[in-house]
Design a protein around this motif. Sequence first.
Motif, short mmCIF file in Angstrom:
data_model
loop_
_atom_site.label_atom_id
_atom_site.label_comp_id
_atom_site.label_asym_id
_atom_site.label_seq_id
_atom_site.Cartn_x
_atom_site.Cartn_y
_atom_site.Cartn_z
N UNK A 51 6.77 3.48 2.04
CA UNK A 51 6.21 4.12 3.23
C UNK A 51 4.71 4.32 3.05
N UNK A 52 4.00 4.41 4.18
CA UNK A 52 2.55 4.48 4.16
C UNK A 52 2.03 5.68 3.38
N UNK A 53 2.73 6.83 3.50
CA UNK A 53 2.24 8.05 2.82
C UNK A 53 2.28 7.93 1.31
N UNK A 54 3.00 6.94 0.79
CA UNK A 54 3.08 6.75 -0.65
C UNK A 54 1.91 5.96 -1.21
N UNK A 55 1.06 5.45 -0.34
CA UNK A 55 0.00 4.53 -0.78
C UNK A 55 -0.88 5.07 -1.90
#
Length: 428
Positions: A51-55
Amino acid sequence: MKQKIKHFLILTIFLLSLSFLASCQKVQKEQDTQYSDSQPAGKQKIICYDVTVSAPYMEDLVKVFNAQSSTTEVEMRYLEDSEYEDRLNKLLEEGGQADVIWLRQPSKSNRMAEAGQLFDLSQLVGGSTLDISKYGQSLDIVKLDESIYSLPFIQNIWLLFYNRDIFDGLHVDYPGQMTWEEYADLAARIDGTAPDGQKRWGGYLPIWVPNLGALELGEYLYDDELPATKEFLQLMDRLYNQDHSHPNPVEMEEIYTPGYEAFLDGGIGMMINGDWTIQILQNLEASGTVSCRWDAAPLPLSEGVEPGTSVGSNSYLAVYSGSSYPENAFEFLEFACGEEGASILASHYCFPSYFTEEGRESYKQNAGAIHVNFFFDAILQNEEGKHVLYQDLRDIFDKEAASYLKGEKTLDQTMKDYLKERNNLNRN
């Protein structure tokens, strides 16, 4: 003459075959050249979805891994959190390339494993450097017939956050390990009006895990009897609708969701939430909007629960069964879900599933909260049961619980309707 013609035809076919073969080799060479442009020579590229927030932390993990691996190059691809499962499912159905995939819950891992979508990691884990005892029950819950299909990655633990300024102003001792009954009494004591005249809630308890206290006792939504689940709903009703020491579901939706800024601004004395809250609060303080002196204490416990127990969940990394390079994919899993990955995750306020002393120290240095040792020492009860349909059971129960806590149904009717829908789900 006929013999010469025959020889001529054979020679012509042979030359055409050579020409066709050379053409194929040229095309293949061009394809190889194009592919090698996207990966270092001698390394196999694999694709990892998250997911994007894990970037922020995934980029660090991948950077370190790619620099030290001589055989594998990881490329990250991110999907929006709210769309992740739907888009990932569609991508896999359409035959898209995927090697490593992030899984939000153990039930998702078990469901995909049963459907044959995950690679059996058992032999690779057995030959690796991983000490799987460090995962505890977070690994046991995703084993099917003793086979391992995913590895625990990041662990979340439920905590009690409290505003030290409020407690000091009221001359009340800071909270430690409490029962839920003691928590309710303390919240009622703190509830009232702040010095600036604004409403101050004694506590904040999110509605999205309405069986939190039952989970501490190991009672799950698929159990035959649900006495602790029913009892915790009654406690929530007391906090929301009788004591009014907590914003109720309607007030949370209209004003306080998700509650972080109200907590930092002195509008909430205590807040039940996950350890991810630490980073959120620190980010809000860094932005200069609101701030207070805050800390964290253990989650309140139901009667009969062993002190030090808490509730938490794990996300997982798995190798997609359609991957052409499972060994390369596992090389990344071994790194990310092992000791090296744990240290990197801890430096990003992430609580690694793979426990190490180095990870503990890194987390303590970066978390900022004073009392964090109990995070690592907690006896963790999984937030989800092992049932492959557990997420569906949660969705059904959450809907019924919300109806009760909003005053739309009695508790008995709520439990009756949940059990009915649960039975219908199991029959389908």
